[in-house]
Design a protein around this motif. Sequence first.
Motif, short mmCIF file in Angstrom:
data_model
loop_
_atom_site.label_atom_id
_atom_site.label_comp_id
_atom_site.label_asym_id
_atom_site.label_seq_id
_atom_site.Cartn_x
_atom_site.Cartn_y
_atom_site.Cartn_z
N PRO A 137 16.61 14.97 8.60
CA PRO A 137 16.90 15.80 7.58
C PRO A 137 15.70 15.94 6.72
CG PRO A 137 18.73 14.35 8.00
CD PRO A 137 17.70 13.86 9.07
N LEU A 138 15.66 17.10 5.72
CA LEU A 138 14.54 17.33 4.75
C LEU A 138 14.23 15.86 4.02
CD1 LEU A 138 12.31 19.04 3.43
CD2 LEU A 138 14.44 19.98 2.16
N TYR A 139 15.41 15.62 3.38
CA TYR A 139 15.21 14.31 2.47
C TYR A 139 14.49 13.06 3.02
CZ TYR A 139 19.04 11.33 4.40
OH TYR A 139 19.67 10.62 5.52
N VAL A 140 14.39 13.09 4.46
CA VAL A 140 13.74 11.95 4.93
C VAL A 140 12.19 12.07 4.49
CG1 VAL A 140 12.81 10.54 6.97
CG2 VAL A 140 15.28 11.35 6.45
N GLY A 141 11.67 13.44 4.64
CA GLY A 141 10.24 13.69 4.26
C GLY A 141 10.02 13.44 2.95
N LEU A 142 10.91 14.00 2.14
CA LEU A 142 10.77 13.61 0.75
C LEU A 142 10.89 12.12 0.21
CD1 LEU A 142 13.19 16.69 -0.56
CD2 LEU A 142 10.39 16.72 -0.19
N LEU A 143 11.55 11.65 0.93
CA LEU A 143 11.70 10.07 0.61
C LEU A 143 10.14 9.50 1.15
CD1 LEU A 143 15.21 8.98 2.13
CD2 LEU A 143 14.26 8.76 -0.35
N PHE A 144 9.71 9.92 2.25
CA PHE A 144 8.29 9.51 2.54
C PHE A 144 7.33 9.88 1.46
CE2 PHE A 144 4.29 11.06 4.18
CZ PHE A 144 3.84 9.81 4.84
N VAL A 145 7.23 10.93 0.91
CA VAL A 145 6.29 11.49 -0.20
C VAL A 145 6.58 10.50 -1.34
CG1 VAL A 145 5.64 13.32 -1.66
CG2 VAL A 145 6.23 13.57 0.67
N LEU A 146 7.91 10.23 -1.64
CA LEU A 146 8.22 9.37 -2.66
C LEU A 146 7.82 7.87 -2.63
CD1 LEU A 146 9.53 9.14 -5.57
CD2 LEU A 146 11.73 8.39 -4.24
N GLY A 147 7.93 7.17 -1.52
CA GLY A 147 7.39 6.07 -1.30
C GLY A 147 5.99 6.01 -1.17
N MET A 148 5.30 6.94 -0.60
CA MET A 148 3.63 6.99 -0.65
C MET A 148 3.16 7.10 -2.02
SD MET A 148 1.61 9.42 1.63
CE MET A 148 1.96 10.92 0.58
N MET A 149 4.01 7.98 -2.81
CA MET A 149 3.14 8.15 -4.21
C MET A 149 3.54 6.72 -5.05
SD MET A 149 2.25 10.91 -4.24
CE MET A 149 1.72 11.21 -5.94
N ALA A 150 4.72 5.99 -4.75
CA ALA A 150 4.93 5.00 -5.63
C ALA A 150 4.00 3.81 -5.30
CB ALA A 150 6.24 4.50 -5.01
N SER A 151 3.61 3.56 -4.01
CA SER A 151 2.63 2.67 -3.48
C SER A 151 1.26 2.92 -3.93
CB SER A 151 2.70 2.31 -2.09
OG SER A 151 2.65 3.38 -1.21
N THR A 152 0.86 4.21 -3.72
CA THR A 152 -0.49 4.75 -4.33
C THR A 152 -0.77 4.68 -5.71
OG1 THR A 152 -0.39 6.25 -2.41
CG2 THR A 152 -2.17 6.69 -4.15
N TYR A 153 -0.04 4.89 -6.46
CA TYR A 153 0.00 5.20 -7.77
C TYR A 153 -0.07 3.64 -8.45
CZ TYR A 153 -0.52 9.90 -8.56
OH TYR A 153 -1.14 11.46 -8.76
N SER A 154 0.61 2.70 -7.76
CA SER A 154 0.74 1.24 -8.28
C SER A 154 -0.66 0.75 -7.94
CB SER A 154 1.79 0.66 -7.58
OG SER A 154 1.72 -0.77 -7.96
N SER A 155 -1.12 0.71 -6.91
CA SER A 155 -2.38 0.10 -6.54
C SER A 155 -3.72 0.76 -7.34
CB SER A 155 -2.55 0.07 -4.98
OG SER A 155 -2.84 1.30 -4.60
N ALA A 156 -3.61 1.99 -7.36
CA ALA A 156 -4.74 2.72 -7.92
C ALA A 156 -4.72 2.42 -9.68
CB ALA A 156 -4.49 4.18 -7.72
N GLY A 157 -3.68 2.65 -10.02
CA GLY A 157 -3.41 2.19 -11.61
C GLY A 157 -3.96 0.87 -11.98
N SER A 158 -3.48 -0.11 -11.24
CA SER A 158 -3.70 -1.50 -11.56
C SER A 158 -5.21 -1.68 -11.14
CB SER A 158 -2.87 -2.54 -10.80
OG SER A 158 -3.01 -2.31 -9.55
N SER A 159 -5.91 -0.99 -10.11
CA SER A 159 -7.16 -1.50 -9.91
C SER A 159 -7.85 -0.68 -10.77
CB SER A 159 -7.39 -0.72 -8.44
OG SER A 159 -6.80 -1.23 -7.34
N LEU A 160 -7.75 0.46 -11.38
CA LEU A 160 -8.67 1.30 -12.49
C LEU A 160 -8.24 0.35 -13.84
CD1 LEU A 160 -10.24 3.56 -13.19
CD2 LEU A 160 -8.07 4.87 -13.61
N THR A 161 -7.23 -0.20 -14.01
CA THR A 161 -7.09 -1.11 -15.34
C THR A 161 -7.98 -2.49 -15.15
OG1 THR A 161 -4.93 -0.32 -15.60
CG2 THR A 161 -5.59 -2.33 -16.75
#
Length: 485
Positions: free
Chosen positions: A322-346
């Motif tokens: 179902p479409l929502y699986v792809g959207l969940l994938f994007v959501l999880g990917m964004m969550a992990s990426t922005y977490s590590s990138a934000g803390s690294s930059l800080t």
Amino acid sequence: MSPAAVTAVVLAYIALLFLIAWLSGRHADNAGFFTGNRRSSWFVTALSMITAAMSGVTYLSVPGSVAADSFSYMQMVLGFTVGQLVVAFLLVPLFYRMRVISLYQYLDHRFGVTAQRTGAWFFFLSKMLGAALRLYIVCAVMQLLVFDRVGLPFAANAVVTVLFVWLYTRRGGVKSLIWTDAFKTLCLVASLVLTILALVRGLGLTTGEALREVAASEYARIFFFDDPSSERYFWKMFVAGIVLLVAMTGLDQEMMQRNLSCRTPRDAQKNIVLTALCQIAVILLFLTLGALLYLYMARVGMPLPPKSDQVFSQVAVNGGLPLYVGLLFVLGMMASTYSSAGSSLTALTTSFTVDLLDATRRCDEAQLTRTRRRVHALMALGLTLLVLLFGRFGNDSVINLFFKVAGYTYGPILGMFLFGICTRRRIDGRWLPLVAVAAPLLSALLQYAAGELFGYRIGFELLLYNALLTMGGMWLLGRKKRIQS
């Protein structure tokens, strides 16, 4: 899955992220940016640590690694757990007692300013490369899902991604990160659990049947005791997990900046222990997801992608779910990426400002704020350029490349701290930068020679050899006079 759907999910997520960052960091001063004013809740900090430890590399690469490595990664996770206890009960009391802003202030206290700057420069190199690698793998996926489809180049992708990270960390620093990363953890875990349930339904199984099928599959093997020369050998991965955790969490400004924002050492210790327990559960979810992905692909006859890093995205987006699986994938990917990138930059901003510019001692509050903001922008620019570089030349498995980089650059940091904590010996600090550069070169030579001459493959434990070589070099630099008790 259309680019419009992906873009809508990304923009909605970023809007929530900016709202949380603004609410939590709108009154932050320099102390709030660097240490969260040491008022963070230990429970919220533990939630924030989960996504920080996982990153986009884990999100994409660990599920894909199951075909080649089974569940052997859990051997390293067991080592991570022991390493967390070392950090909680050895390093946290030391750093709280010294009231450090940057961890590398300890090296100044122990060996002098040259040691502090050497440690800070190696951290700078480690974190810049690691953060850029994490961002690169996610930018590569977003390029396929959105940017290629609308005719935008990879450069635009990289600039937009880093720009958002810079904007939401610009004001609040650690004070904002604690809350935004707790939100990201909830998004990450929710995306994992819901994707696993969707795969179970796609396989036509109940949850219990799916777990039994995973356990009976070739993917579920955890322990490898049969071949000491293998990179998957239990004791190599277990010991490497301990050393990697101590080096990449306990001696890493990015990770410890969160722990040191807690009110008391006791709160920081509770946070770390809870993080260790949660990490075991989340990694098991990732590996179970990986096994289910391969079982699903075999069941529906999907071809394997060229790289294992692409397995998750391939099934989520093009696997007939179902479409929502792809959207969940994007959501999880964004969550992990922005977490590590934000803390690294800080963390990069903090270490560069405190250790290399010495701005906390030379500047008043207004000057410190201006310096911090300029450094923050400069670090964002550096990350963007490195992501573009990896996009042009990157061709290795990202998770292995990340640990290779860490094995070389974190080794001297680990060696310097271990020498300071485990001995009472002074050194001639003028030659320490030479030792710190020589140790990774010698460890690379050792790794090559062991493979060519003896057929022994040095894996993740390379970090330990690197640290030991650093300690040996520091011993040779030692002075006869010792520190007084």
